[in-house]
Design a protein around this motif. Structure first.
Motif, mmCIF file in Angstrom:
data_model
loop_
_atom_site.group_PDB
_atom_site.id
_atom_site.type_symbol
_atom_site.label_atom_id
_atom_site.label_comp_id
_atom_site.label_asym_id
_atom_site.label_seq_id
_atom_site.Cartn_x
_atom_site.Cartn_y
_atom_site.Cartn_z
ATOM 1 N N ARG A 172 0.847 -1.194 0.000
ATOM 2 C CA ARG A 172 0.000 0.000 0.000
ATOM 3 C C ARG A 172 0.880 1.240 0.000
ATOM 4 N N THR A 173 0.383 2.311 -0.625
ATOM 5 C CA THR A 173 1.142 3.544 -0.641
ATOM 6 C C THR A 173 0.208 4.749 -0.553
ATOM 7 N N ILE A 174 0.690 5.792 0.101
ATOM 8 C CA ILE A 174 -0.087 7.000 0.376
ATOM 9 C C ILE A 174 0.616 8.186 -0.271
ATOM 10 N N ALA A 175 -0.115 8.963 -1.057
ATOM 11 C CA ALA A 175 0.447 10.146 -1.700
ATOM 12 C C ALA A 175 -0.064 11.397 -0.997
ATOM 13 N N VAL A 176 0.853 12.182 -0.457
ATOM 14 C CA VAL A 176 0.506 13.438 0.211
ATOM 15 C C VAL A 176 0.669 14.558 -0.814
ATOM 16 N N MET A 177 -0.419 15.239 -1.111
ATOM 17 C CA MET A 177 -0.442 16.224 -2.180
ATOM 18 C C MET A 177 -0.222 17.634 -1.635
#
Length: 350
Positions: A172-177
């Motif tokens: 799983r991966t999380i992108a902080v924009m």
């Protein structure tokens, strides 16, 4: 709208839509007053410790709260159309890791599955060399294999490599924009953003729709990358690279910091000099090299003294101890529920 609970997303958005009220002030008002009506009816004396005289005046304008409430509702309606959740810091689902930050955002815009506590940030230069590409895949693969979710910023370079490696290794991966979730930046990563969501990942931002990823917002984004994470892994960076913002936040937030050590010809590359500084220089020399000032400099000198600020990863043989350190830190975090650490807290690197 006047009867809205201030601690909901609608309440916080209404407050920040008022002239002169920023995120921190909105949260302070929400902590003091449960309803927007209570703020509107409050005597000026009860507001002076929280807001300026000009804000008090605007709060008592007949249509101020109504107009702000309409703006907040438009944001919530657009979020609903886009499948985006708007979380208040007072909501149970607000990420636990971010609650410990003194400058936490009172509202988050979230699309996808919320991040687990088992998250680590993987960041670095936008122009990685062969070394950066190799270690990004190798370290991310090891972390995913140990069931850690990967947090990064969806930028070109190491961020993209880290997200892609997480997906390739079935993690799983999380992108902080840095901008609103209505626009993917850079556009070339739009497909990657879709893949992140398809694989139970998440896109998250503190910025409302329509806000661009300005330089200031990019720096603000960096504190959320480290803040969502147990540790930060800096794959490759120059001593003056933008990644040093995330290094600073990592240290100030009392998160673990790791970096792979470049060797041979890779050690001579400009993009490796920041890594060498983090893993080889004592804290005072590192502080001088990055021109650390104020609270950041004090923490570096007090916490690390004559030690490097990052745990060095010289070879794959260091990965076992790396994973042990992460598990130890996670265990402590779970017991304390990520209470804010004092600036003088000593962080053991071993």
């Amino acid at each position: 709208m006047i009867s809205t609970d201030t601690r909901t997303a609608a309440g916080i958005l209404t407050l920040t839509a008022l002239r002169g009220i920023g995120p921190a002030t909105a949260e302070r008002l929400a902590e003091r007053f449960q309803l927007l009506a209570a703020i509107a009816d409050a005597e000026p004396a009860k507001l002076r410790s929280l807001v300026s005289a000009s804000v008090i005046e605007s709060l008592h304008e007949p249509t101020a709260l109504a107009n702000a409430g309409e703006k907040a509702q438009r944001v919530l309606d657009e979020a609903d159309r886009r499948g985006v959740r708007v979380l208040s810091v007072f909501d149970q689902d607000y990420p636990t890791a971010l609650r410990s930050l003194h400058d936490r955002p009172p509202v988050l815009f979230v699309k996808g599955k919320l991040p687990p506590l088992r998250s680590v940030a993987c960041i670095g230069t936008r122009e990685p060399s062969e070394f950066g590409e190799i270690v990004s895949d190798r370290i991310v693969g090891t972390l995913v294999g140990a069931n850690w979710a990967i947090v990064s910023g969806l930028a070109v370079g190491v961020d993209t490599l880290s997200h892609q490696a997480a997906l390739r290794h079935r993690g799983r991966t999380i992108a902080v924009m840095a901008g609103g979730l209505d626009g993917i930046y850079p556009r070339q990563n739009a497909k990657l953003a879709d893949e992140i969501l398809e694989r139970d990942g998440m896109l998250v931002s503190e910025q409302p729709f329509g806000v661009p990823p300005s330089p200031r917002n990019l720096v603000q984004r960096d504190r959320l990358q480290s803040g969502l994470s147990i540790a930060t892994f800096v794959m490759q960076t120059d001593i003056k690279g933008g990644s040093m913002h995330t290094v600073r936040f990592t240290v100030q937030q009392d998160r673990l910091l790791f970096a792979p050590v470049p060797q041979g010809r890779h050690a001579a590359e400009p993009k490796s000099q920041g890594i060498l500084g983090m893993t080889q220089l004592p804290a005072m020399r590192f502080a001088d090299a990055v021109r650390a000032e104020g609270d950041y400099r004090r923490i570096l000198l007090e916490r690390f003294r004559d030690k490097p600020v990052a745990v060095p990863l010289a070879s794959r043989e260091d990965y076992a101890s790396m994973l042990e350190l992460l598990e130890t830190r996670l265990s402590g975090v779970e017991q304390s529920e990520l209470r804010p650490a004092s600036a003088s807290t000593q962080m053991s690197m071993l």
